[in-house]
Scaffold this motif. Structure first.
Motif, mmCIF file in Angstrom:
data_model
loop_
_atom_site.group_PDB
_atom_site.id
_atom_site.type_symbol
_atom_site.label_atom_id
_atom_site.label_comp_id
_atom_site.label_asym_id
_atom_site.label_seq_id
_atom_site.Cartn_x
_atom_site.Cartn_y
_atom_site.Cartn_z
ATOM 1 N N ALA A 1 0.830 -1.204 0.000
ATOM 2 C CA ALA A 1 0.000 0.000 0.000
ATOM 3 C C ALA A 1 0.862 1.251 0.000
ATOM 4 O O ALA A 1 0.563 2.239 -0.684
ATOM 5 N N SER A 2 1.973 1.225 0.752
ATOM 6 C CA SER A 2 2.874 2.373 0.791
ATOM 7 C C SER A 2 3.552 2.576 -0.545
ATOM 8 O O SER A 2 3.747 3.706 -0.990
ATOM 9 N N LEU A 3 3.923 1.469 -1.205
ATOM 10 C CA LEU A 3 4.546 1.582 -2.522
ATOM 11 C C LEU A 3 3.579 2.210 -3.520
ATOM 12 O O LEU A 3 3.963 3.054 -4.336
ATOM 13 N N ASP A 4 2.324 1.811 -3.467
ATOM 14 C CA ASP A 4 1.330 2.352 -4.383
ATOM 15 C C ASP A 4 1.102 3.842 -4.147
ATOM 16 O O ASP A 4 0.643 4.551 -5.048
ATOM 17 N N ALA A 5 1.405 4.316 -2.932
ATOM 18 C CA ALA A 5 1.169 5.716 -2.598
ATOM 19 C C ALA A 5 2.347 6.614 -2.972
ATOM 20 O O ALA A 5 2.273 7.829 -2.785
ATOM 21 N N LEU A 6 3.422 6.074 -3.475
ATOM 22 C CA LEU A 6 4.578 6.881 -3.854
ATOM 23 C C LEU A 6 4.214 7.812 -5.004
ATOM 24 O O LEU A 6 3.393 7.467 -5.864
ATOM 25 N N PRO A 7 4.821 9.009 -5.042
ATOM 26 C CA PRO A 7 4.497 9.958 -6.117
ATOM 27 C C PRO A 7 4.802 9.377 -7.497
ATOM 28 O O PRO A 7 5.851 8.757 -7.709
ATOM 29 N N LEU A 8 3.873 9.592 -8.433
ATOM 30 C CA LEU A 8 4.014 9.109 -9.802
ATOM 31 C C LEU A 8 3.598 10.229 -10.745
ATOM 32 O O LEU A 8 2.491 10.750 -10.639
ATOM 33 N N LEU A 9 4.505 10.579 -11.642
ATOM 34 C CA LEU A 9 4.246 11.689 -12.552
ATOM 35 C C LEU A 9 4.213 11.187 -13.992
ATOM 36 O O LEU A 9 5.265 10.855 -14.557
#
Length: 285
Positions: A4-12
């Motif tokens: 879940a934390s990995l999925d919440a990482l910023p993605l641009l």
């Protein structure tokens, strides 16, 4: 870090202006408030293998971002969501795309720059690294296809297999290669391969390239296989002084699987293989 934390990482997601249009990019960023320790550029595989492997590449990109890296995924010209048609793709255009992506990343990230390639993308990364105008710290090669001619042979066999499954008039072996030699494009599994691209790929071989930076190499090893020996090319590179680190994983050949495979073993093996630079740079001031 949890899934879940990995999925919440910023993605641009963004489009990078380039020759002949624009290139679709995904930039995976470190956790908020944390400066990047370096940049990683992902070089995707060939044709349909790009689509088959997107989910695994994204999972690894998130893992690298969680470790403090800015990771750039780029769809090369004629591939994915970038400008151009696959039939217009050329090896030199892809080189230019990688140079553009490296320069873009280097301008925004302090620290070492790593190139990470999968399958034919590994050969492209290796070829690019040998003449890159920008300094690279290392190469990460996932299941590398390092013989261009063999890669084209394997791709053309898909055309024969499709012909057989269709049940119509079967194409004679060598017919597609003969067409390419005469300057005609051929269609393989929905991808129109230009003779210029095929010829350029066939002219590149890892045996003629000596990496100038450390190489981290991961190969698939099935459960029925005995411990895999060191790949001959890796041995050749070592004998000529190149630092090559090799490991294996057992999740499965996700790049051409009929179903989407999760690959936790591959991600774990990558983390273990790359521990020397991941841990070293994590603790550096």
């Amino acid at each position: 870090m949890s899934c879940a934390s990995l999925d919440a990482l910023p993605l641009l997601p963004f489009f990078l202006p380039a020759s002949g249009g624009q290139r679709y990019c995904l930039l995976h960023l470190p956790p908020p408030g944390r400066s990047a320790r370096g940049g990683i550029l992902y070089v995707h595989p060939f044709a349909e293998e790009l689509n088959k492997s997107r989910h695994v590449a994204a999972a690894q990109a998130r893992a690298f971002a969680a470790a403090g890296y800015s990771v750039l995924q780029i769809d090369l010209f004629g591939c994915g969501d970038s400008s151009g048609d696959f039939s217009e793709a050329r090896w030199d255009i892809w080189h230019n795309d990688l140079h553009l992506a490296c320069a873009w990343l280097a301008q925004r990230v302090d620290g070492p720059l790593t190139m990470w390639g999968l399958r034919l993308g590994a050969l492209l990364a290796l070829d690019f690294a040998n003449r890159a105008p920008l300094p690279l710290a290392r190469l990460l090669l996932w299941q590398p296809e390092l013989d261009g001619r063999r890669s084209i042979d394997r791709f053309l066999r898909l055309r024969l297999a499709t012909s057989m499954l269709a049940g119509g008039t079967q194409e004679a072996p060598g017919q597609a290669r003969a067409a390419l030699a005469q300057g005609a494009a051929v269609e393989v599994a929905g991808y129109r391969l230009a003779p210029e691209l095929a010829q350029a790929i066939e002219g590149v071989s890892g045996s003629a390239l000596l990496p100038a930076v450390p190489v981290y190499w991961l190969d698939y090893q099935g459960p029925e296989q005995a411990a895999a020996p060191l790949p001959p090319l890796a041995r050749q590179w070592r004998e000529h002084g190149a630092p090559v680190h090799v490991a294996s994983f057992g999740d499965g050949p996700f790049w051409h699987s009929g179903e989407l495979l999760e690959c936790p073993q591959l991600l774990d093996a990558t983390r273990a293989l790359c521990r020397d630079w991941l841990d070293e740079e994590r603790t550096s001031p």
